[in-house]
Write a protein that holds these residues in place. Structure first.
Motif, mmCIF file in Angstrom:
data_model
loop_
_atom_site.group_PDB
_atom_site.id
_atom_site.type_symbol
_atom_site.label_atom_id
_atom_site.label_comp_id
_atom_site.label_asym_id
_atom_site.label_seq_id
_atom_site.Cartn_x
_atom_site.Cartn_y
_atom_site.Cartn_z
ATOM 1 N N ASP A 1 18.176 10.538 -38.094
ATOM 2 C CA ASP A 1 18.215 11.944 -37.688
ATOM 3 C C ASP A 1 17.152 12.138 -36.608
ATOM 4 O O ASP A 1 16.000 12.480 -36.891
ATOM 5 N N VAL A 2 17.558 11.930 -35.374
ATOM 6 C CA VAL A 2 16.612 11.910 -34.257
ATOM 7 C C VAL A 2 15.914 13.252 -34.068
ATOM 8 O O VAL A 2 14.694 13.308 -33.878
ATOM 9 N N GLU A 3 16.666 14.330 -34.147
ATOM 10 C CA GLU A 3 16.075 15.643 -33.894
ATOM 11 C C GLU A 3 15.086 16.037 -34.990
ATOM 12 O O GLU A 3 14.031 16.605 -34.698
ATOM 13 N N THR A 4 15.417 15.743 -36.238
ATOM 14 C CA THR A 4 14.475 16.038 -37.319
ATOM 15 C C THR A 4 13.242 15.161 -37.215
ATOM 16 O O THR A 4 12.112 15.616 -37.439
ATOM 17 N N ALA A 5 13.431 13.892 -36.867
ATOM 18 C CA ALA A 5 12.295 12.993 -36.683
ATOM 19 C C ALA A 5 11.368 13.526 -35.600
ATOM 20 O O ALA A 5 10.133 13.521 -35.757
ATOM 21 N N ASP A 6 11.942 14.001 -34.511
ATOM 22 C CA ASP A 6 11.167 14.580 -33.413
ATOM 23 C C ASP A 6 10.409 15.808 -33.890
ATOM 24 O O ASP A 6 9.203 15.960 -33.643
ATOM 25 N N LYS A 7 11.101 16.699 -34.594
ATOM 26 C CA LYS A 7 10.487 17.939 -35.076
ATOM 27 C C LYS A 7 9.323 17.650 -36.026
ATOM 28 O O LYS A 7 8.250 18.244 -35.907
ATOM 29 N N LEU A 8 9.530 16.725 -36.946
ATOM 30 C CA LEU A 8 8.476 16.391 -37.912
ATOM 31 C C LEU A 8 7.268 15.747 -37.224
ATOM 32 O O LEU A 8 6.121 16.034 -37.565
ATOM 33 N N ALA A 9 7.525 14.873 -36.259
ATOM 34 C CA ALA A 9 6.436 14.227 -35.529
ATOM 35 C C ALA A 9 5.636 15.255 -34.734
ATOM 36 O O ALA A 9 4.402 15.187 -34.675
ATOM 37 N N SER A 10 6.335 16.218 -34.137
ATOM 38 C CA SER A 10 5.668 17.266 -33.372
ATOM 39 C C SER A 10 4.802 18.127 -34.280
ATOM 40 O O SER A 10 3.642 18.435 -33.957
ATOM 41 N N ILE B 1 2.803 13.530 -47.723
ATOM 42 C CA ILE B 1 4.226 13.855 -47.810
ATOM 43 C C ILE B 1 4.842 13.974 -46.416
ATOM 44 O O ILE B 1 6.011 13.618 -46.214
ATOM 45 N N GLU B 2 4.062 14.449 -45.443
ATOM 46 C CA GLU B 2 4.562 14.513 -44.060
ATOM 47 C C GLU B 2 5.020 13.132 -43.594
ATOM 48 O O GLU B 2 6.063 13.002 -42.945
ATOM 49 N N HIS B 3 4.252 12.117 -43.904
ATOM 50 C CA HIS B 3 4.632 10.750 -43.551
ATOM 51 C C HIS B 3 5.947 10.364 -44.238
ATOM 52 O O HIS B 3 6.826 9.755 -43.628
ATOM 53 N N GLU B 4 6.065 10.725 -45.509
ATOM 54 C CA GLU B 4 7.291 10.400 -46.258
ATOM 55 C C GLU B 4 8.503 11.077 -45.635
ATOM 56 O O GLU B 4 9.575 10.478 -45.521
ATOM 57 N N ASP B 5 8.323 12.316 -45.204
ATOM 58 C CA ASP B 5 9.430 13.047 -44.571
ATOM 59 C C ASP B 5 9.834 12.388 -43.255
ATOM 60 O O ASP B 5 11.029 12.323 -42.917
ATOM 61 N N MET B 6 8.857 11.899 -42.522
ATOM 62 C CA MET B 6 9.161 11.211 -41.267
ATOM 63 C C MET B 6 9.941 9.931 -41.529
ATOM 64 O O MET B 6 10.904 9.623 -40.807
ATOM 65 N N ILE B 7 9.553 9.205 -42.560
ATOM 66 C CA ILE B 7 10.270 7.977 -42.917
ATOM 67 C C ILE B 7 11.718 8.297 -43.275
ATOM 68 O O ILE B 7 12.656 7.604 -42.855
ATOM 69 N N ALA B 8 11.919 9.371 -44.047
ATOM 70 C CA ALA B 8 13.276 9.761 -44.459
ATOM 71 C C ALA B 8 14.140 10.110 -43.255
ATOM 72 O O ALA B 8 15.316 9.730 -43.189
ATOM 73 N N ALA B 9 13.558 10.819 -42.289
ATOM 74 C CA ALA B 9 14.314 11.191 -41.086
ATOM 75 C C ALA B 9 14.657 9.965 -40.257
ATOM 76 O O ALA B 9 15.771 9.863 -39.715
ATOM 77 N N ILE B 10 13.719 9.035 -40.167
ATOM 78 C CA ILE B 10 13.982 7.791 -39.433
ATOM 79 C C ILE B 10 15.103 7.015 -40.111
ATOM 80 O O ILE B 10 16.054 6.563 -39.451
ATOM 81 N N GLU B 11 15.008 6.870 -41.438
ATOM 82 C CA GLU B 11 16.023 6.106 -42.168
ATOM 83 C C GLU B 11 17.398 6.732 -42.005
ATOM 84 O O GLU B 11 18.407 6.019 -41.893
ATOM 85 N N ALA B 12 17.458 8.060 -41.966
ATOM 86 C CA ALA B 12 18.737 8.763 -41.807
ATOM 87 C C ALA B 12 19.222 8.751 -40.362
ATOM 88 O O ALA B 12 20.314 9.265 -40.076
ATOM 89 N N LEU C 1 16.378 5.908 -33.709
ATOM 90 C CA LEU C 1 17.520 5.369 -32.959
ATOM 91 C C LEU C 1 17.686 3.862 -33.137
ATOM 92 O O LEU C 1 18.818 3.364 -33.250
ATOM 93 N N HIS C 2 16.577 3.125 -33.172
ATOM 94 C CA HIS C 2 16.654 1.679 -33.006
ATOM 95 C C HIS C 2 16.131 0.831 -34.170
ATOM 96 O O HIS C 2 16.163 -0.394 -34.073
ATOM 97 N N TYR C 3 15.662 1.440 -35.240
ATOM 98 C CA TYR C 3 15.039 0.630 -36.285
ATOM 99 C C TYR C 3 16.024 -0.350 -36.907
ATOM 100 O O TYR C 3 17.229 -0.115 -36.960
ATOM 101 N N GLN C 4 15.472 -1.458 -37.362
ATOM 102 C CA GLN C 4 16.204 -2.436 -38.154
ATOM 103 C C GLN C 4 15.708 -2.347 -39.601
ATOM 104 O O GLN C 4 14.618 -1.840 -39.855
#
Length: 234
Positions: free
Chosen positions: A201-210, A188-199, A107-110
């Motif tokens: 995509d809050v719900e995907t970021a949440d799902k991947l973190a969980s 790769i899990e970390h990479e996927d989380m970064i991609a969701a954050i950059e996009a 949501l808030h990254y710069q």
């Protein structure tokens, strides 16, 4: 040199000594070099670190405040045990923090936050490649700390850092369960989380973190419950 300057220099040296002892013991405890329940001998520690017992005692007070050492009634000090009976409460809290901080980062990254997150991920990937478990623990902590900072909530960030630090002893067990050869899919899990954050995509970021938290918890539980008995003929 004035008395005031002398006093400040002495205090700075004294404080540095306490911090040094604290850092050494804290790392040894969190990395399981000092096993849970093992005694801490102030005299031997003073010899090993070439210090007086005063900074050692002050460092032990700080470590006790962190819950990493325990002072017994006879005034001896031991490394705090891992509370396996209440691990479910720790797992609940850290899973929630994985999710919350990753959501907030999306949501808030710069832009500069992503630069930092990717740098920490590169360090983690290098540690995995080198099969350096202690480096993996440290760089994993900094990776998730960077995500938490990007979420712009200092309260969640502070709590998450505390949980990450408390969990380093458990994370050491986690990497041990892979013989310190962490499968690439977890990088790769970390990479996927970064991609969701950059996009964003809050719900995907949440799902991947969980899911990330779930697999760590499951692996640690399996490690703890593993049957290490040997079949011995009598």
């Amino acid at each position: 040199m004035s008395d005031s300057a002398t006093r400040k220099t002495t205090e700075r040296k004294r404080g540095s000594g306490v911090q040094f002892v604290y850092d050494v013991l804290r790392d040894e405890i969190l990395d399981l070099a000092l096993a849970p329940g093992s005694p801490i001998d102030e005299i031997q520690l003073a010899k090993r670190l070439s210090m007086s017992r005063t900074p050692i005692r002050e460092a032990l007070v700080r470590l006790a405040g962190d819950g990493l050492v325990t002072t017994l009634p006879n005034r001896s000090t031991v490394v705090a045990n891992i509370d396996f009976l209440n691990l479910h409460t720790f797992f609940d809290a850290i899973t929630l923090m994985y999710r919350v901080t990753t959501r907030l980062a999306a949501l808030h990254y710069q832009p500069e936050d992503l630069v930092t997150i990717r740098a920490r991920q590169a360090e983690f990937a290098k540690a995995v490649e080198d099969q350096d478990a202690l480096a993996m623990i440290a760089t994993n902590r900094e990776f998730h700390a960077a995500i938490a900072a990007a979420g712009r909530n200092p309260y969640y960030e502070s709590l998450f850092l505390r949980l990450l630090d408390e969990g380093r002893r458990l994370l050491r067990l986690y990497y041990s369960s892979f013989n310190d050869r962490l499968p690439q899919r977890y990088v790769i899990e970390h990479e996927d989380m970064i991609a969701a954050i950059e996009a964003r995509d809050v719900e995907t970021a949440d799902k991947l973190a969980s899911e990330h938290a779930d697999q760590i918890v499951a692996q640690i539980r399996n490690m703890i419950a593993r049957d290490h008995r040997q079949q011995i003929a009598l």
